[in-house]
Scaffold this active site. Sequence first.
Site, PDB file in Angstrom:
ATOM      1  N   GLU A 177       1.149  -0.816   0.113  1.00 19.11           N
ATOM      2  CA  GLU A 177       0.838   0.122   0.089  1.00 19.11           C
ATOM      3  C   GLU A 177       0.678   1.287  -0.047  1.00 19.11           C
ATOM      4  O   GLU A 177       1.206   1.627   1.195  1.00 19.11           O
ATOM      5  CB  GLU A 177      -1.229  -0.027   1.179  1.00 19.11           C
ATOM      6  CG  GLU A 177      -2.003   1.302   1.317  1.00 19.11           C
ATOM      7  CD  GLU A 177      -2.783   1.565   1.969  1.00 19.11           C
ATOM      8  OE1 GLU A 177      -3.600   2.416   2.255  1.00 19.11           O
ATOM      9  OE2 GLU A 177      -2.488   0.376   3.147  1.00 19.11           O
ATOM     10  N   LYS A 214      -2.636  -1.855  -2.590  1.00 21.22           N
ATOM     11  CA  LYS A 214      -3.686  -1.267  -2.441  1.00 21.22           C
ATOM     12  C   LYS A 214      -3.808   0.178  -2.847  1.00 21.22           C
ATOM     13  O   LYS A 214      -2.735   0.422  -1.992  1.00 21.22           O
ATOM     14  CB  LYS A 214      -3.851  -1.968  -0.604  1.00 21.22           C
ATOM     15  CG  LYS A 214      -5.081  -0.692  -0.258  1.00 21.22           C
ATOM     16  CD  LYS A 214      -5.250  -0.486   1.356  1.00 21.22           C
ATOM     17  CE  LYS A 214      -6.720  -0.051   1.555  1.00 21.22           C
ATOM     18  NZ  LYS A 214      -7.763  -0.407   2.996  1.00 21.22           N
TER      19      LYS A 214
END
Length: 307
Positions: A177, A214
Amino acid sequence: MNTDMMKKVCHADGFIAALDQSGGSTPKALKLYGIKDDEYEVGKPSMYDCIHKMRTRIMTSPSFNGNRIMGAILFEDTMNREINGVPTAEFLWKEKNVVPFLKVDKGLEPEKDGVQLMKPIPELNSMCDDAVAKGVFGTKMRSVINFANKEGIKAIVEQQFTYGKQIMAKGLIPILEPEVNIKSPEKAEAETLLRAELLENLKMLRDDQKLMFKLSLPDVDDLYEQLVGHPNVVRVVALSGGYSRTEANDILSRQHGVVASFSRALTEGLRDDLTNAEFDAMLDTSIEEIFQASIASGVKKELHTHK
């Protein structure tokens, strides 16, 4: 690795619920939920008791199940606790058919070269071993990009992939992420640089090394299309990043093959003083809106990619 979990993450309709607020973000989450500051001590067990009670209410709600929710990301404290007398990860998978993930990062370094790298994670191997023993499928770790600085973004991606390979070696699927700050004045440029670095690092993986991303909802629709279709990428999910649920869902619905992994947008409007019926109805509405935005793209990975 649990093949049933892998099939669900690759092919099921739905989204990933982010229930992983850590020590730093928990007070804000509790305040939005209607828990006053004087009801707990920051960083103490009483604070984690409060947030676990909130998460338990969400996860035990009839609205929260694997029909619309593909997975859930847990804070380490949550993984180490129980829901209705059952270890949290086991409860999610066996009772709710929701795939459990674990947040493994330990917060952010101060900004340098326009980015905030993750603090070192010296205990990563032991965390992964613990996660595997508890039936967790994958991990998640977050770093932040504030400006379109090529060197900074290169460093962020390299750090994410380095830890990602360590996690993959433990038999877990890492969610990388590298969040682009939605308030960045250079957001679009940063996202273009990020995409290039992610694709470059993917070239260095073996065929059997699988991961997820993500990412912030991009300024340019379908910016991450090449990542969605990449053979090493199990799934691309999007964070809400401070957008309202309505805004986030609107942008998400235009990103083919990308599904949600929302935190604030998921729990928006939920409060401690709601009756169970009110709470479940509000959560059901939130889940349904995010689910519909996640399936609007209608693109799923081909099974042969992840044998």
